[in-house]
Design a protein around this motif. Structure first.
Motif: not given
Length: 510
Positions: A46-70
């Motif tokens: 069972x895995x939670x997507x990083x997008x669920x934590x950030x409330x923001x989709x992975x964008x720019x071909x994955x260049x931006x996914x974890x760079x978030x205050x959350x």
């Protein structure tokens, strides 16, 4: 107790499934990204997507996914700081307790033949190092793992103690900073190479440990052996086939022997003692080359290092096993040769197949700094030699002069090498004056000095070395030239019928 959470995002998937399962058993919630998330879900984890934590989709071909205050607030919040925890609560940010990240394979990418600059740049990780550094900075509250070999120890400690000790978290954090520093050093090196920055204003080097050594030059000195992170060439990548562990001095001497052997195309054998050649020979086959190298100095070769530029055959091996040697390094060994040599329990047998050296730069440490220079790969051919005496060298003398010149390049300065019949017969190394080095070489050669040739790594400041050569019966000399008193040496050579050639190249080796 609040829900424990871990972020898993790895390029190297080694052991990650077993580790994730171990975390689940311990009650951890797993957060993941992209490829790691897919691998874990395929195994029913069972895995939670990083997008669920950030409330923001992975964008720019994955260049931006974890760079978030959350993500980063959850990593950097100090648990003992009530104000930090209050701010997280106000912003609806949850704590993150464990980070497992290894980075985009930049090293592997730039090591591939034909890799493009654009491909290399896309494999520079941004979010990964940022998460690692954030977690490592907050090591007292967040455990961070960058090396799959640490998974088992972490799981075992968590199972036994329900938490990692501060000492364990500190150790893991320190490894992170070493890892990210090495990663950035490789990126900087790659950019330097692309822009042909030979000597940049800041030099950042990274090496990987090959082995811890029993001691250094002496038993009271600690030592380890490291290798360049990118290159697959050089002694650090030799394969040890037999024998006890290499020592610090073995490695130094073996490297010196290998650097010399690469000078020769025809079958050659080099014997080295204390980083200086004590015998070098070439021949129509390896056995003949060994005979010449051995006879050049049968005393000093005892306990030395031998390098060959051809596969060691049974005949040569039968000769080698009769003397005590520390190391034999060669492009290979026949089965019969190995059978003979491995009967000697302690002799180290190294296999190394390569052409040029690992690096174009030579790095030497001094107190408080480094000296960096180009490797001395300069070679000469007969057409580049300048005959400065009345008598020109014969064809045989010319061959011997070139042979001696290849050897003297690798002898500690001040250096003199005598050669006779495609073998060294006398070597004077590391002397405070050149004539002293000449006298040592001549004394060692004895009667073999008659008819021999002489090579000097630097010019003659006065004619005394030529005088000693004449008294010994030496017929030809090769040296760089360039002294304000060159004419004195030329006159002395003409006086005794010695032919002398200038290379206009100096080979100091300190």
């Amino acid at each position: 107790m609040s829900q424990k959470r871990a972020i898993l995002s790895v390029s190297d998937k080694t052991g990650i499934i077993e580790f994730a399962k171990g975390l689940i058993e311990l009650g951890y919630e797993i957060i993941s990204t992209g490829g790691t998330k897919k691998v874990l879900e395929q195994e029913g984890i069972s895995v939670i997507s990083i997008s669920e934590i950030t409330g923001f989709p992975e964008i720019l071909d994955g260049r931006v996914k974890t760079l978030h205050p959350n993500v980063f607030a959850g990593l950097l919040a100090i648990r003992a700081n009530e104000d930090h925890l209050k701010q997280l609560q106000e912003q609806h940010v949850d704590l993150i307790d464990l980070v497992v990240v290894n980075l985009y394979p930049f090293k592997e990418t730039i090591s591939k033949p034909g890799v493009t600059f654009e491909e290399a740049i896309e494999n520079i990780d941004i979010g990964g190092p940022s998460m690692l550094r954030a977690a490592a900075k907050n090591y007292q509250d967040v455990a961070v793992i960058v090396d799959p070999t640490d998974y088992q120890a972490v799981i075992e400690e968590l199972k036994q103690e329900q938490m990692l000790s501060l000492a364990a978290k500190k150790k893991l954090a320190a490894k992170v900073f070493r890892h990210t520093a090495a990663y950035d050093a490789l990126i900087a090196q790659y950019w330097n190479d692309q822009l042909e920055e030979v000597f940049p204003e800041k030099l950042t080097l990274t090496y990987e440990k090959v082995q811890e050594l029993r001691y250094g030059e002496n038993p009271h000195q600690k030592a380890s052996f490291y290798r360049e992170a990118i290159s697959k060439q050089g002694l650090a990548y030799a394969k040890q086939l037999h024998g006890k562990e290499l020592s610090y001095n073995n490695i130094q001497d073996t490297n010196a022997a290998w650097e010399i052997i690469k000078e020769f195309k025809q079958p050659a054998v080099v014997a080295v003692k204390h980083m200086n050649p004590c015998g070098v020979g070439v021949g129509k086959n390896l056995s003949e080359a060994f005979t010449r190298a051995y006879e050049a100095d049968p005393v000093s070769i005892f306990g030395g290092i031998v390098a060959t530029n051809q596969m060691v055959d049974e005949d040569t091996a039968s000769r080698l096993k009769e003397i005590f040697l520390e190391v034999i390094i060669a492009p290979g060994f026949t089965e019969q040769a190995l059978e003979l040599l491995t009967k000697k329990k302690n002799i180290r047998l190294l296999e190394l197949v390569e052409g040029e050296g690992a690096s174009s730069k030579k790095v030497v440490s001094v107190l408080g700094g480094l000296l960096v220079q180009d490797q001395d790969k300069k070679q000469i051919n007969a057409e580049e030699l300048k005959v400065v005496t009345k008598r020109k060298p014969t064809t045989e003398e010319l061959e011997q002069l070139q042979f001696a010149w290849k050897v003297v390049k690798h002898v500690k300065s001040n250096a003199i090498v005598l050669a006779n019949g495609q073998q060294t017969v006398g070597i004077g190394a590391g002397q405070m004056n050149r004539v002293g080095a000449a006298k040592i070489a001549i004394e060692q050669a004895g009667e073999l000095a008659k008819g021999a040739v002489m090579a000097s790594d630097a010019f003659f400041p006065m004619p005394d070395t030529v005088e000693e050569a004449a008294k010994a019966g030496i017929t030809a000399i090769i040296q760089p030239g360039g002294s304000i008193r060159d004419e004195d040496s030329i006159i002395e050579a003409d006086k005794h019928g010695i032919t002398m050639v200038f290379t206009s190249i100096r080979h100091f080796k300190h």
